[in-house]
Design a protein around this motif. Structure first.
Motif: not given
Ligand SMILES: [Mg+2]
Length: 382
Positions: A6-7, A102, A152
């Motif tokens: 996941d970008m 993404d 993240k």
């Molecule tokens: Mg993302």
């Protein structure tokens, strides 16, 4: 094992990567070129730290941070980057799925060192695009996607047999993808607070509260299958392609060749996503007809290019025109289902084997290495 990428703040990160002046600054990407009257479609981590996030009106974001940087969304730039990342990922040689602009998934069941692989992927993406990605690894799609959000940005989370329940106990149930506000309210009323609470429920219980969706959820959470189509299906509503011809054409063979080519492109994408479509929509436009569009639904979903083509031709025939002057055309497949075919007939099995072989050749040697001969007609004249 599925590896989900996941970008991190994808659109905002790309803008920061291409314009170093924006690096390290709170930045929003707006959907329209009107900084005070648009919606935030991406926020950089610096902006997120101030409480700004996608979906928020830009005016509100500027109230939170008056010196916020603003950029208008440039879809083509994001799509280009996304496709480049997809190519980079495919080169690892694992089955790779394009989940969204993404997000990507790799079936890494054969990988010896998942953690090392995740680090290598992050490093390669950063070196090539100057942006970061977070990675989750778990036994199925839904859990790997959840894992990708746990550390993240630029993080890695691996859900193993040992740490799975311990980790799920710390994550609110609503964080699981596909859980909407209504479902969340049902969970609340039943005391289901964490993902672990949900994970430990029986299929019968989930079915009793959510019907078929509950059963699907149970299967998604516990599946050990690579690439469970269920959740991908909910993300994609339709798959389509369109093309504007270099000039008006009334050559039926040429037009059919283009429909065949579009069928090939659309069906290939269906197969890559492991889905099949019941509905085919065809539109044509030309100087003598503003826009002809019609669709037809079939009982049997298909992901076979030739079948999509035949269905499109039937739709074209319903238009009733004897000669067609065409300038542009498009084909879309919708009404999507997981592609779980039960092939009974020998002919169907042969067809399936042929499609698989063609796909693997095109995957290995590049798109359009091998294709139906009629398409040369479209390619030659374009
Ligand atoms: Mg993302």
């Amino acid at each position: 094992m599925i590896l989900h990428i996941d970008m991190d703040a994808f659109f905002a990160s790309i803008e920061q990567a291409v314009n170093p002046k924006l690096k390290g600054k709170p930045l929003i990407v707006g959907s329209r070129n009107n900084r005070l009257h648009t919606v935030v479609c991406a926020a950089s981590y610096e902006a997120k730290a101030l409480g700004i996030d996608s979906g928020m009106p830009s005016l509100e974001a500027f109230k939170l941070c008056p010196n916020l940087e603003f950029v208008v969304a440039d879809q083509s730039k994001y799509i280009w980057t996304s496709e480049q990342i997809f190519e980079l990922l495919k080169a690892y040689g694992f089955e790779t799925i394009y989940s969204s602009i993404d997000e990507f998934q790799l079936d890494i069941s054969e990988a010896e060192d998942p953690q090392g692989l995740a680090k290598t992927i992050q490093k390669q993406i950063y070196e090539n695009f100057n942006i970061t990605a977070s990675i989750g690894i778990a036994k199925n799609c839904i859990l790997s996607k959840l894992a990708s959000k746990l550390n993240k940005p630029n993080g890695i989370a691996i859900l193993t047999h040992e740490n799975l329940e311990w980790t799920l106990a710390k994550v609110p149930a609503k964080k699981l993808c596909g859980i909407g506000i209504q479902t969340e309210a049902i969970f609340d009323s039943l005391g289901i607070k964490t993902c672990l609470d949900l994970y430990l429920k029986s299929p019968q219980f989930l079915e009793s509260i959510l019907g078929q969706n509950g059963l699907n959820l149970y299967m998604a959470l516990h599946s050990k299958d690579s690439f469970n189509a269920m959740q991908k299906e909910s993300e994609v509503k339709s798959v389509g392609h369109s093309y504007t011809l270099p000039r008006v054409s009334e050559n039926t063979g040429f037009i059919r060749a283009w429909i065949r080519l579009l069928s090939e492109m659309v069906a290939r994408r269906l197969r890559q996503k492991n889905i099949a479509a019941k509905t085919v929509h065809l539109w044509l436009s030309g100087p003598e007809m503003a826009h002809f569009g019609a669709q037809k639904s079939y009982k049997e979903p298909t992901d076979d290019s030739h079948e999509v083509y035949l269905r499109a031709l039937k739709i074209m025939a319903t238009g009733g025109q004897k000669t067609l002057k065409i300038r542009a055309l498009g084909l879309t497949c919708s009404n999507l289902f997981p592609a779980n075919r039960l092939l009974l007939l020998k002919e169907e099995k042969r067809r399936e084997a042929l499609i698989k072989t063609l796909d693997s050749i095109n995957t290995k040697l590049g798109d359009w290495t091998i294709y139906p001969a009629v398409i040369t007609l479209a390619k030659k004249n374009s």
